[in-house]
Write a protein that holds these residues in place. Structure first.
Motif, PDB file in Angstrom:
ATOM      1  N   UNK A  66       0.852  -1.192   0.000  1.00  0.00           N
ATOM      2  CA  UNK A  66       0.000   0.000   0.000  1.00  0.00           C
ATOM      3  C   UNK A  66       0.878   1.228   0.000  1.00  0.00           C
ATOM      4  N   UNK A  67       0.275   2.338  -0.393  1.00  0.00           N
ATOM      5  CA  UNK A  67       1.008   3.597  -0.374  1.00  0.00           C
ATOM      6  C   UNK A  67       0.116   4.675   0.227  1.00  0.00           C
ATOM      7  N   UNK A  68       0.760   5.689   0.773  1.00  0.00           N
ATOM      8  CA  UNK A  68       0.086   6.823   1.395  1.00  0.00           C
ATOM      9  C   UNK A  68       0.664   8.079   0.769  1.00  0.00           C
ATOM     10  N   UNK A  69      -0.193   9.017   0.389  1.00  0.00           N
ATOM     11  CA  UNK A  69       0.276  10.285  -0.145  1.00  0.00           C
ATOM     12  C   UNK A  69       0.744  10.187  -1.587  1.00  0.00           C
ATOM     13  N   UNK A  70       1.622  11.095  -1.955  1.00  0.00           N
ATOM     14  CA  UNK A  70       2.121  11.217  -3.328  1.00  0.00           C
ATOM     15  C   UNK A  70       3.413  10.415  -3.482  1.00  0.00           C
ATOM     16  N   UNK A  71       3.414   9.479  -4.427  1.00  0.00           N
ATOM     17  CA  UNK A  71       4.596   8.665  -4.701  1.00  0.00           C
ATOM     18  C   UNK A  71       5.166   9.109  -6.047  1.00  0.00           C
ATOM     19  N   UNK A  72       6.387   9.618  -6.084  1.00  0.00           N
ATOM     20  CA  UNK A  72       6.976  10.052  -7.358  1.00  0.00           C
ATOM     21  C   UNK A  72       7.113   8.887  -8.333  1.00  0.00           C
ATOM     22  N   UNK A  73       7.160   9.214  -9.607  1.00  0.00           N
ATOM     23  CA  UNK A  73       7.381   8.212 -10.650  1.00  0.00           C
ATOM     24  C   UNK A  73       8.868   7.859 -10.617  1.00  0.00           C
ATOM     25  N   UNK A  74       9.168   6.637 -10.205  1.00  0.00           N
ATOM     26  CA  UNK A  74      10.563   6.220 -10.101  1.00  0.00           C
ATOM     27  C   UNK A  74      10.633   4.705 -10.228  1.00  0.00           C
ATOM     28  N   UNK A  75      11.828   4.214 -10.467  1.00  0.00           N
ATOM     29  CA  UNK A  75      12.082   2.773 -10.468  1.00  0.00           C
ATOM     30  C   UNK A  75      13.070   2.508  -9.343  1.00  0.00           C
ATOM     31  N   UNK A  76      12.772   1.514  -8.515  1.00  0.00           N
ATOM     32  CA  UNK A  76      13.664   1.210  -7.398  1.00  0.00           C
ATOM     33  C   UNK A  76      15.071   0.962  -7.925  1.00  0.00           C
ATOM     34  N   UNK A  77      16.043   1.565  -7.256  1.00  0.00           N
ATOM     35  CA  UNK A  77      17.441   1.423  -7.667  1.00  0.00           C
ATOM     36  C   UNK A  77      17.949   2.592  -8.498  1.00  0.00           C
ATOM     37  N   UNK A  78      17.053   3.456  -8.971  1.00  0.00           N
ATOM     38  CA  UNK A  78      17.516   4.622  -9.739  1.00  0.00           C
ATOM     39  C   UNK A  78      17.818   5.776  -8.795  1.00  0.00           C
ATOM     40  N   UNK A  79      18.537   6.758  -9.299  1.00  0.00           N
ATOM     41  CA  UNK A  79      18.848   7.940  -8.504  1.00  0.00           C
ATOM     42  C   UNK A  79      20.280   7.935  -8.014  1.00  0.00           C
ATOM     43  N   UNK A  80      20.605   8.980  -7.264  1.00  0.00           N
ATOM     44  CA  UNK A  80      21.962   9.183  -6.763  1.00  0.00           C
ATOM     45  C   UNK A  80      21.946   9.258  -5.246  1.00  0.00           C
ATOM     46  N   UNK A  81      22.770   8.452  -4.592  1.00  0.00           N
ATOM     47  CA  UNK A  81      22.866   8.488  -3.140  1.00  0.00           C
ATOM     48  C   UNK A  81      23.475   9.824  -2.729  1.00  0.00           C
ATOM     49  N   UNK A  82      22.840  10.487  -1.752  1.00  0.00           N
ATOM     50  CA  UNK A  82      23.325  11.778  -1.270  1.00  0.00           C
ATOM     51  C   UNK A  82      23.790  11.646   0.182  1.00  0.00           C
ATOM     52  N   UNK A  83      24.567  12.618   0.624  1.00  0.00           N
ATOM     53  CA  UNK A  83      25.081  12.609   1.993  1.00  0.00           C
ATOM     54  C   UNK A  83      25.073  14.037   2.527  1.00  0.00           C
TER      55      UNK A  83
END
Length: 178
Positions: A105-122
């Motif tokens: 289930x999900x709550x609220x707004x879920x961005x359009x994304x694929x798990x594993x994409x993106x850049x790890x930030x610190x």
């Protein structure tokens, strides 16, 4: 994920030592915190020292997460805090139970994304996203923050059956979780 990354957790201090402390999240996950001379402390909004961390204190710990251990860069003692218990209950956080599948289930707004994409930030960015996620959906350990292509952040949540992902806007407001 290849190794430890920026994240954090919220909970109630159980024991302290000269090198750190152990706290339990709202769902009962025990987290070991290691402190360094560079660890910064606040009590509410005021500067504090490591002495502010006492048994029974509510804390938000930010730093480098490796499973259930956090090398603390920042510890906030939350006066009159409940370790995130009320917020976890309100959000419907499901504690981890071996063999129990995660909720779909999900709550609220879920961005359009694929798990594993993106850049790890610190750094400050990861701290702000983790702090926002822990304020709304505490109970687990946030073990990394990923910036998605739309500018939002996916804060990865472990040690709970649900939610596994908390989505935070680029201005650090929780959008939704799944």
């Amino acid at each position: 994920m290849s190794g430890p990354a920026a994240g954090g957790a919220t909970g109630i201090v159980e024991t302290t030592s000269t090198s750190g402390f152990i706290f339990a999240t709202a769902t009962g996950v025990e987290v070991t915190v290691t402190e360094a001379s560079s660890t910064k402390y606040t009590r509410g909004t005021h500067r504090a020292s490591a002495r502010a961390v006492k048994k029974g204190a509510s804390v938000l710990v930010l730093g480098t997460v490796d499973s259930a251990t956090i090398a603390a860069t920042r510890v906030t003692v939350q006066p009159r805090g409940d370790g995130g218990a009320a917020a976890a209950e309100a959000a419907g956080v499901i504690p981890f139970q071996q063999g129990t599948p995660s909720q779909a289930k999900s709550v609220g707004q879920i961005p359009d994304y694929a798990e594993g994409e993106g850049t790890i930030v610190s750094g400050t960015t990861a701290d702000k996203a983790t702090k926002a996620a822990q304020a709304v959906v505490p109970g687990g350990i946030n073990d990394r923050v990923v910036q998605l292509s739309g500018g939002e952040y996916e804060v990865h949540n472990i040690s709970v059956n649900w939610p596994h992902h908390v989505f935070v806007s680029n201005d650090f407001k929780v959008l939704g979780y799944e």
